[in-house]
Design an enzyme around this catalytic site. Sequence first.
Site, mmCIF file in Angstrom:
data_model
loop_
_atom_site.group_PDB
_atom_site.id
_atom_site.type_symbol
_atom_site.label_atom_id
_atom_site.label_comp_id
_atom_site.label_asym_id
_atom_site.label_seq_id
_atom_site.Cartn_x
_atom_site.Cartn_y
_atom_site.Cartn_z
ATOM 1 N N SER A 47 -10.184 7.517 -2.701
ATOM 2 C CA SER A 47 -11.363 8.345 -2.406
ATOM 3 C C SER A 47 -12.641 7.778 -3.016
ATOM 4 O O SER A 47 -13.494 8.501 -3.528
ATOM 5 C CB SER A 47 -11.135 9.793 -2.886
ATOM 6 O OG SER A 47 -10.094 10.408 -2.149
ATOM 7 N N GLU A 73 -4.042 2.335 -7.129
ATOM 8 C CA GLU A 73 -4.360 3.436 -6.223
ATOM 9 C C GLU A 73 -3.480 4.637 -6.565
ATOM 10 O O GLU A 73 -2.335 4.713 -6.110
ATOM 11 C CB GLU A 73 -4.204 3.020 -4.764
ATOM 12 C CG GLU A 73 -2.945 2.213 -4.439
ATOM 13 C CD GLU A 73 -2.570 2.300 -2.972
ATOM 14 O OE1 GLU A 73 -3.427 2.589 -2.148
ATOM 15 O OE2 GLU A 73 -1.374 2.112 -2.668
ATOM 16 N N HIS A 75 0.843 -1.195 0.000
ATOM 17 C CA HIS A 75 0.000 0.000 0.000
ATOM 18 C C HIS A 75 0.880 1.247 0.000
ATOM 19 O O HIS A 75 1.972 1.254 0.567
ATOM 20 C CB HIS A 75 -0.915 -0.001 1.233
ATOM 21 C CG HIS A 75 -1.993 1.023 1.182
ATOM 22 N ND1 HIS A 75 -1.756 2.349 1.481
ATOM 23 C CD2 HIS A 75 -3.304 0.936 0.850
ATOM 24 C CE1 HIS A 75 -2.877 3.031 1.342
ATOM 25 N NE2 HIS A 75 -3.829 2.199 0.969
#
EC number: 5.3.1.1
Length: 229
Positions: free
Chosen positions: A193, A154, A85
């Site tokens: 988001s 992402e 991540h």
Amino acid sequence: MHKTQQEAIAFLGEFLGYLADTPGDRDVVLCVPFTSLSVLSKSLHGTRVKLGAQNVHWAEQGAFTGEISAPMLVELGVRYVIIGHSERRQYFGETDATVNQRLKAAQKHGLTPILCVGETKAQRDAGETEAHIFNQLALDLVGVDQTNLVIAYEPIWAIGTGETCNENEANRVIGLIRSKLTNADVPIQYGGSVNVNNIEAIMAQPEIDGVLVGGASLEAESFGRIVNV
């Protein structure tokens, strides 16, 4: 880093109520802090929600203070684990080399890794999005079994900022990611988001198989609505 064990149990009790009519072919995974894995594992028996962790170490045991191994996760009934991540890469020194080690360790013990890749705002503005992500994939996936893998795109500049990547652009990048894989059936998610206002537009895109949800997953009702789109 959200929710105590007590808060996690309260969340789950409410969240499960929103899944009564969720399509059966949908995978629902909660990736929670290490402290909540044990208590949630017991509470998820008999439900359609699978348990995930937010990181895993590449060694099975050893002098790695503060780390958690794959066998420790398996013992708790964990099925998925997020690896690479952007926050791990940005704040905790994660590299493509260590991401690769963690991916292989997770798969060795039967866990399904959720590999995160994505570019910064500076990289996007410089026109380096594709090159950066292709490089991440080339390094991260060495020796990795692509039949037991999930990838999450992402864009770092869209995480927690409220600035979502345009769904058409997200679809384009995810299509490019798929073109670099040996297994075109790897589920590829969008993360950044994601919320109840943009989930329908995101999931209408043909290349996007699912979403990796951050802030909007902390409230049971909003996450339930996202899951059911």
